[in-house]
Write a protein that holds these residues in place. Structure first.
Motif, PDB file in Angstrom:
ATOM      1  N   THR A   1       0.760  -1.360   0.092  1.00 37.18           N
ATOM      2  CA  THR A   1      -0.146  -0.123  -0.100  1.00 37.18           C
ATOM      3  C   THR A   1       0.841   1.276  -0.001  1.00 37.18           C
ATOM      4  O   THR A   1       0.309   2.409   0.462  1.00 37.18           O
ATOM      5  N   HIS A   2       2.056   1.396  -0.360  1.00 40.00           N
ATOM      6  CA  HIS A   2       3.026   2.213  -0.269  1.00 40.00           C
ATOM      7  C   HIS A   2       2.573   3.718  -1.409  1.00 40.00           C
ATOM      8  O   HIS A   2       2.974   4.444  -1.324  1.00 40.00           O
ATOM      9  N   LEU A   3       1.589   3.231  -2.172  1.00 39.52           N
ATOM     10  CA  LEU A   3       1.074   3.980  -3.152  1.00 39.52           C
ATOM     11  C   LEU A   3      -0.358   4.333  -2.754  1.00 39.52           C
ATOM     12  O   LEU A   3      -0.987   5.021  -3.728  1.00 39.52           O
ATOM     13  N   VAL A   4      -0.852   4.009  -1.700  1.00 39.65           N
ATOM     14  CA  VAL A   4      -2.334   4.674  -0.863  1.00 39.65           C
ATOM     15  C   VAL A   4      -1.686   5.675  -0.398  1.00 39.65           C
ATOM     16  O   VAL A   4      -0.943   5.987   0.535  1.00 39.65           O
ATOM     17  N   LYS A   5      -2.196   6.877  -0.860  1.00 42.28           N
ATOM     18  CA  LYS A   5      -1.912   8.365  -0.597  1.00 42.28           C
ATOM     19  C   LYS A   5      -3.147   8.902   0.341  1.00 42.28           C
ATOM     20  O   LYS A   5      -4.242   8.836  -0.064  1.00 42.28           O
ATOM     21  N   ILE A   6      -2.605   9.786   1.244  1.00 43.68           N
ATOM     22  CA  ILE A   6      -3.882  10.478   2.198  1.00 43.68           C
ATOM     23  C   ILE A   6      -3.802  11.770   1.422  1.00 43.68           C
ATOM     24  O   ILE A   6      -3.164  12.660   1.243  1.00 43.68           O
ATOM     25  N   VAL A   7      -5.236  12.239   1.185  1.00 41.14           N
ATOM     26  CA  VAL A   7      -5.554  13.744   0.574  1.00 41.14           C
ATOM     27  C   VAL A   7      -6.784  14.189   1.475  1.00 41.14           C
ATOM     28  O   VAL A   7      -7.074  13.783   2.495  1.00 41.14           O
ATOM     29  N   LYS A   8      -6.750  15.791   1.475  1.00 40.89           N
ATOM     30  CA  LYS A   8      -7.737  16.598   2.076  1.00 40.89           C
ATOM     31  C   LYS A   8      -9.316  16.030   2.049  1.00 40.89           C
ATOM     32  O   LYS A   8     -10.097  16.112   2.915  1.00 40.89           O
TER      33      LYS A   8
END
Length: 290
Positions: free
Chosen positions: A78-85
């Motif tokens: 999951t290293h390309l699962v990103k947290i956004v606003k």
């Protein structure tokens, strides 16, 4: 062989009801539960539980960090699962007394993909890897185009179906995995074999996997057609069955298994899934349940 899944990640709110709510009706639920969900995440979990090597590319809000942690525990990269606003995508799911479901989804963070996210993910792709797509994220057309110059196998599950799907460069898809509703929308036909024939004409270079619920599944590519019957089980909740099928089918395919074997294993896994409640939590494990 790695499977790169550009996929949605949702929080599922599930309500058990006697029947689906009607216009103007206020309906009390018999039970309420929260599960991890999203077609993308469900399919990645199914892939992982089927012992596939899977990289998930996705977006979540701060309220969805627990979903990423859950996926990591399943063995998903999951290293390309990103947290956004934006808030994490979510679904409101009604499950009636017959185990059928009706779903409302809100895209949220799933609709914040950028071209840079696609490029970053495809940098790690090797020749022969599988790219998996559903229709719960944005930029599906851009992902299809960016896979064109790489030697990758592209699998598309156009769910939820929308008018926009027909505008995508679908000729770049190697394998369509569709149900009867999606098949009708894409082909204009209603009967299974007519859907298959129409899809073969529209996309002659693509294979088609048409899932038929209780009636099983049909695979078609060129002159090859394979039908596998469904297993008879008592359905409790059909949520996630299609995602389970896709995960197990592609996991077997990535191991070089013959198509008929891939289909049979996927049908068995999906039949187990519908006997349990929830989406991701109902997906069986290879070597334990399957």
């Amino acid at each position: 062989m790695k499977i790169i899944n550009f996929g949605s990640i949702n929080i599922d709110h599930v309500y058990d009801v006697d029947h689906f709510v009607r216009p103007g009706e206020t309906l009390s639920s018999k039970n309420y539960a929260v599960f991890s969900g999203g077609k993308g995440a469900n399919q990645s979990i199914a892939l992982a539980r089927a012992n596939a090597d899977v990289l998930h590319v996705g977006k979540i809000g701060l309220d969805g960090i627990w979903l990423q942690e859950k996926m990591e525990k399943e063995g998903i990269d999951t290293h390309l699962v990103k947290i956004v606003k934006a808030p994490t995508g979510h679904a409101i799911i009604q499950v009636n007394s017959e185990g059928e479901n009706a779903i409302i989804i809100h895209g949220g963070a799933n609709l914040t993909f950028k071209s840079s996210d696609i490029k970053e993910a495809l940098k790690s792709a090797n020749a022969g890897d599988i790219v998996l797509l559903q229709n719960e994220i944005n930029s599906v057309d851009k992902i299809l185009k960016q896979t064109k110059d790489k030697d990758l196998k592209v699998v598309f599950n156009p769910a939820p179906m929308s008018d926009a799907v027909k505008e995508y460069p679908l000729e770049l898809v190697d394998i369509f995995i569709i149900n009867e509703t999606e098949g009708e929308a894409l082909s204009g036909e209603k009967k299974p074999m007519k859907i298959i024939k129409a899809m073969d004409k529209l996309y002659p270079k693509s294979a088609v996997v048409l899932t038929l619920g209780k009636k099983g599944v049909i695979y078609s590519q060129g002159k090859q057609t394979i039908k596998v019957d469904a297993l008879k089980v008592k359905a409790v909740d059909t949520t996630g069955a299609g995602d389970t099928f896709i995960g197990y089918f592609l996991a077997e395919l990535s191991r070089g298994k013959r198509i008929e074997k891939c289909l049979k294993t996927a049908v068995k896994a999906a039949s187990i899934c519908v006997t349990r409640k929830g989406a991701a939590d109902s997906i069986p494990r290879l070597g334990v349940d399957v």
